[in-house]
Design an enzyme around this catalytic site. Sequence first.
Site, PDB file in Angstrom:
ATOM      1  N   CYS A  12       0.841  -1.202   0.000  1.00  0.00           N
ATOM      2  CA  CYS A  12       0.000   0.000   0.000  1.00  0.00           C
ATOM      3  C   CYS A  12       0.876   1.253   0.000  1.00  0.00           C
ATOM      4  CB  CYS A  12      -0.897  -0.021   1.235  1.00  0.00           C
ATOM      5  SG  CYS A  12      -1.803   1.513   1.523  1.00  0.00           S
ATOM      6  N   GLY A  13       0.681   2.113  -0.989  1.00  0.00           N
ATOM      7  CA  GLY A  13       1.457   3.347  -1.085  1.00  0.00           C
ATOM      8  C   GLY A  13       1.264   4.264   0.110  1.00  0.00           C
TER       9      GLY A  13
END
Length: 142
Positions: A12-13
């Site tokens: 997840c960024g």
Amino acid sequence: MSQITIYHNPACGTSRNTLALIRHAGLEPVVIEYLKTPPTLETLRELVAAVGVGVRGLLREKGTPFAELGLADAKWTDEQLLDFITQHPILLNRPIVLTPLGAKLCRPSEEVLELLPVGPLPPFTKSDGEVVNDTGLRRKPV
């Protein structure tokens, strides 16, 4: 320095940027990759209480079995929803950060700044190129 914990998903960024912001502050958190080490039911209850947004506030819809399981239906109790999260940890929204100043679901990643027990930080550049400028505003210790 008091302990900082992040419930992290490296895919997840937002989670990666949050972790990078914590490290940008010179802090090294305990990193719990919750998909590899899912939280227990009791830990989930503690996270819900600490973050203060209710179980539904910590549910993630995108990229999860949320719709297939019909979790938008109001018939599900908090305990049932917690059971779903224990069965499908991907349903837990992230990143959740706990520090001596409190706990928070840090979306967007710069939400973590108010929890960091340090003074204002120099500008930080997120992975997408967005620059985060720290105002220095922090929560009062709990």
